[in-house]
Design an enzyme around this catalytic site. Structure first.
Site, short mmCIF file in Angstrom:
data_model
loop_
_atom_site.label_atom_id
_atom_site.label_comp_id
_atom_site.label_asym_id
_atom_site.label_seq_id
_atom_site.Cartn_x
_atom_site.Cartn_y
_atom_site.Cartn_z
N CYS A 45 -2.88 -0.18 7.16
CA CYS A 45 -2.06 1.03 7.05
C CYS A 45 -2.24 1.91 8.29
CB CYS A 45 -2.41 1.81 5.79
SG CYS A 45 -1.76 1.04 4.30
N GLU A 61 0.83 4.00 1.70
CA GLU A 61 1.30 4.51 3.00
C GLU A 61 2.50 3.69 3.48
OE1 GLU A 61 -1.66 3.53 2.04
OE2 GLU A 61 -3.29 4.57 3.05
N CYS A 67 -6.44 2.04 4.83
CA CYS A 67 -7.07 0.81 5.30
C CYS A 67 -6.62 0.54 6.74
CB CYS A 67 -6.69 -0.37 4.39
SG CYS A 67 -4.99 -0.93 4.64
N HIS A 91 0.82 -1.20 0.00
CA HIS A 91 0.00 0.00 0.00
C HIS A 91 0.86 1.27 0.00
CE1 HIS A 91 -3.90 -2.13 1.48
NE2 HIS A 91 -3.34 -2.69 0.42
#
Ligand SMILES: O=c1ccn([C@H]2C[C@H](O)[C@@H](COP(=O)(O)O)O2)c(=O)[nH]1
Ligand SMILES: [Zn+2]
Length: 157
Positions: free
Chosen positions: A110, A81, A107, A79
């Site tokens: 994250c 992040e 999410c 992801h």
């Protein structure tokens, strides 16, 4: 003496535009996510976008979802992040109280990672999964861990 320019973009807009620029590198056909981490002195620490782990060829990658977890992109993609945190080459201490600008609300995985990295604020553009279980868990984590979050928008060009 001429006066200074005053119609400059805000710090929020500057960092969010950096996150948007990072998202343009994403090969995900459905959701492109960019993240930009800025410290309390308005310095960009790192940027990232959602992509495959180094070594996993993103041109040959199955970028869809599938019933078989082996062929589902969600099980492979790093992801935005997480990539922004992992791309940073300085001391993690620098992230204490920093702000992450993300094009999509993080999410719950994250959210945990951002908390643990010391991020103090999440600024996001889109919250397209608002109200889903994952999204509610994410907000719960951020709230309970004292990480504030707010939405911003960018003016169309
Ligand atoms: O916190 C997050 C959540 C999701 N992403 C990435 C992971 C995927 O590449 C896409 C989501 O794909 P969908 O098709 O919308 O399920 O977004 C992320 O980088 N950060
Ligand atoms: Zn995530």
């Amino acid at each position: 003496m001429p006066g200074k320019r005053t119609d400059v973009i805000s710090w929020d807009e500057f960092f969010m535009r950096a996150a948007v620029a990072a998202s343009l590198r994403s090969k995900d056909p459905n959701t492109q996510v960019g993240a930009c981490i800025a410290d309390t002195n308005h310095r960009i620490l790192s940027v990232g976008y959602n992509g495959t782990p180094r070594g996993l060829e993103d041109d040959e990658f199955p970028w869809g979802t599938a019933e078989n977890p082996l062929y589902d992109k969600h099980n492979y993609v790093i992801h935005a992040e997480a990539n922004a945190i992992l791309n940073y080459r300085g001391s993690l201490k620098d992230m204490d109280g920093a702000t992450v600008y993300v094009t999509l609300f993080p999410c719950h995985e994250c959210a945990k990672t951002l908390v643990q990295a010391g991020i103090g604020e999440v600024v996001y553009l889109d919250d397209k999964y608002d109200g889903t279980e994952d999204n509610l868990i994410s907000k719960n984590i951020l709230d309970r861990c004292g990480v504030s979050w707010r939405q911003m928008s960018l003016a169309a060009e």
